[in-house]
Design a protein around this motif. Structure first.
Motif, PDB file in Angstrom:
ATOM      1  N   ASP A 176      35.107  38.282  38.371  1.00 50.71           N
ATOM      2  CA  ASP A 176      36.038  39.412  38.402  1.00 50.71           C
ATOM      3  C   ASP A 176      36.924  39.391  39.643  1.00 50.71           C
ATOM      4  O   ASP A 176      38.035  39.936  39.630  1.00 50.71           O
ATOM      5  CB  ASP A 176      35.273  40.745  38.368  1.00 50.71           C
ATOM      6  N   GLN A 179      40.744  34.672  42.545  1.00 51.14           N
ATOM      7  CA  GLN A 179      42.168  34.841  42.717  1.00 51.14           C
ATOM      8  C   GLN A 179      42.935  33.688  42.075  1.00 51.14           C
ATOM      9  O   GLN A 179      42.358  32.674  41.682  1.00 51.14           O
ATOM     10  CB  GLN A 179      42.489  34.944  44.210  1.00 51.14           C
ATOM     11  N   ASP A 180      44.251  33.839  42.016  1.00 53.44           N
ATOM     12  CA  ASP A 180      45.092  32.879  41.299  1.00 53.44           C
ATOM     13  C   ASP A 180      44.981  31.459  41.850  1.00 53.44           C
ATOM     14  O   ASP A 180      45.066  30.491  41.099  1.00 53.44           O
ATOM     15  CB  ASP A 180      46.560  33.323  41.341  1.00 53.44           C
ATOM     16  N   GLU A 216      38.248  35.658  29.586  1.00 53.78           N
ATOM     17  CA  GLU A 216      38.982  36.416  30.586  1.00 53.78           C
ATOM     18  C   GLU A 216      39.614  35.489  31.629  1.00 53.78           C
ATOM     19  O   GLU A 216      40.749  35.717  32.067  1.00 53.78           O
ATOM     20  CB  GLU A 216      38.041  37.424  31.270  1.00 53.78           C
ATOM     21  N   LEU A 217      38.903  34.423  32.024  1.00 56.41           N
ATOM     22  CA  LEU A 217      39.496  33.448  32.954  1.00 56.41           C
ATOM     23  C   LEU A 217      40.718  32.793  32.324  1.00 56.41           C
ATOM     24  O   LEU A 217      41.737  32.571  32.991  1.00 56.41           O
ATOM     25  CB  LEU A 217      38.462  32.385  33.337  1.00 56.41           C
ATOM     26  N   ARG A 219      42.659  34.110  30.045  1.00 60.89           N
ATOM     27  CA  ARG A 219      43.730  35.109  29.997  1.00 60.89           C
ATOM     28  C   ARG A 219      44.436  35.218  31.339  1.00 60.89           C
ATOM     29  O   ARG A 219      45.661  35.364  31.397  1.00 60.89           O
ATOM     30  CB  ARG A 219      43.160  36.470  29.599  1.00 60.89           C
ATOM     31  N   ARG A 220      43.678  35.112  32.406  1.00 56.55           N
ATOM     32  CA  ARG A 220      44.233  35.227  33.752  1.00 56.55           C
ATOM     33  C   ARG A 220      44.795  33.895  34.259  1.00 56.55           C
ATOM     34  O   ARG A 220      45.310  33.811  35.368  1.00 56.55           O
ATOM     35  CB  ARG A 220      43.155  35.730  34.715  1.00 56.55           C
ATOM     36  N   LYS A 221      44.651  32.825  33.454  1.00 51.65           N
ATOM     37  CA  LYS A 221      45.139  31.483  33.806  1.00 51.65           C
ATOM     38  C   LYS A 221      44.489  30.949  35.085  1.00 51.65           C
ATOM     39  O   LYS A 221      45.131  30.296  35.913  1.00 51.65           O
ATOM     40  CB  LYS A 221      46.674  31.478  33.921  1.00 51.65           C
ATOM     41  N   ILE A 222      43.194  31.237  35.248  1.00 52.69           N
ATOM     42  CA  ILE A 222      42.427  30.697  36.361  1.00 52.69           C
ATOM     43  C   ILE A 222      41.972  29.283  36.011  1.00 52.69           C
ATOM     44  O   ILE A 222      41.478  29.038  34.904  1.00 52.69           O
ATOM     45  CB  ILE A 222      41.192  31.574  36.658  1.00 52.69           C
TER      46      ILE A 222
END
Length: 301
Positions: A176, A179-180, A216-217, A219-222
């Motif tokens: 959670d 960071q990017d 979720e990762l 979706r966040r493009k991690i």
């Protein structure tokens, strides 16, 4: 990759696979995050290769994280403590082991944990239903010599000191907060060639929850890589991650199974590495990685 320091013997460690895994990481990483760090083998290897100089090392096993913190931040203190504990075993090494194990279960003292890890069978951390460490001693050896242990501790300290954040959180709490510019490497201990259940952890980790965390990762493009399912011969261990996640799957040949060889079978152990969709966008990269690898790598469509 030259030999790297490794003070902690730990079943499931990716120390021997670190060189192959690092080939799929970007050349430079802002921060490497290990939610299931274990012995932090990937962080140690990444630091030695100057891929990254900032690390978040997390594991649910609190004494293990406290031990890693001592190794990195107070190397002389933990090396001296290990020497003193190790030297007390010579008159009755098996009895000494059980006394240390009893004291560790009472106090969770990480200095005691290091000795137990060097002496227990196969470096395998095992807990009973009461969350007490219950692995037996390896009667064939007395653990790493204190001089060699000190050298390994000092080596890890040189690579990681002043570069690490240590936590013992649930992996979801870590994910959670990434960071990017982070790269996340995950080696869930309940999965892989050890089977469905892994008593290194105090509580189970649900497959469905893990898949949601990966979604979720994405979706966040991690950017991330996951060591997950595996196989030995015709036997498959663990659930394959869903194709709907859009991950690139690489199979890394670990080597021949020593247990199978003893039983007269020629079986090769293979572990899977899953890469996030934002890695390896150019197919030609796959070939270059495979050709440079010391182990056999296969790209699975």
């Amino acid at each position: 990759m030259t030999s790297l320091p490794h003070p902690i013997q730990y079943q499931g460690s990716k120390r021997n696979l670190a060189s192959s895994i690092l080939r799929f990481l970007p050349n430079r990483i802002g921060r490497l995050v290990e939610p299931f760090a274990g012995t932090a083998a990937i962080s140690i290897a990444a630091s030695s290769k100057c891929i990254c100089q900032e690390f978040w090392i997390n594991d649910l096993n609190k004494p293990l994280i406290e031990l890693l913190t001592l190794i990195v931040e107070k190397p002389n203190e933990i090396a001296d403590a290990y020497r003193d504990i190790w030297n007390k075993q010579h008159y009755d090494s098996i009895g000494h082991y059980f006394l240390v194990r009893e004291e560790f279960n009472r106090t969770s003292e990480p200095k005691l944990f290091l000795y137990l890890l060097t002496r227990c069978v196969k470096g395998a951390v095992r807990y009973n239903s009461d969350r007490l460490f219950n692995q037996s001693p390896d009667k064939r050896r007395k653990g790493t010599h204190p001089d060699k242990m000190r050298n390994n501790i000092e080596g890890v300290c040189q690579l990681l000191k002043g570069k690490c954040k240590f936590t013992f959180l649930d992996y979801r709490d870590v994910l959670d907060k990434v960071q990017d510019n982070d790269f996340v490497y995950m080696d869930p201990p309940y999965q892989g060639v050890c089977g469905q259940k892994d008593s290194r952890y105090f509580s189970s980790i649900q497959f469905s929850d893990f898949v949601l965390a990966i979604e979720e990762l994405n979706r966040r493009k991690i950017a991330f890589a996951i060591s997950y399912d595996g196989k030995r011969g015709n036997k498959i261990f663990g659930n394959e991650l869903p194709k709907e996640l859009g991950l690139n799957k690489i199979e890394i040949e670990v080597g021949r199974s020593s247990q199978a060889t003893l039983l007269g079978r020629e079986e090769v152990t293979v572990e899977s590495l899953y890469l996030s969709p934002n890695l390896l966008r150019e197919p030609l990269n796959i070939g270059s990685y495979i050709s440079r690898s010391s182990k056999q790598l296969t790209f699975v469509e």
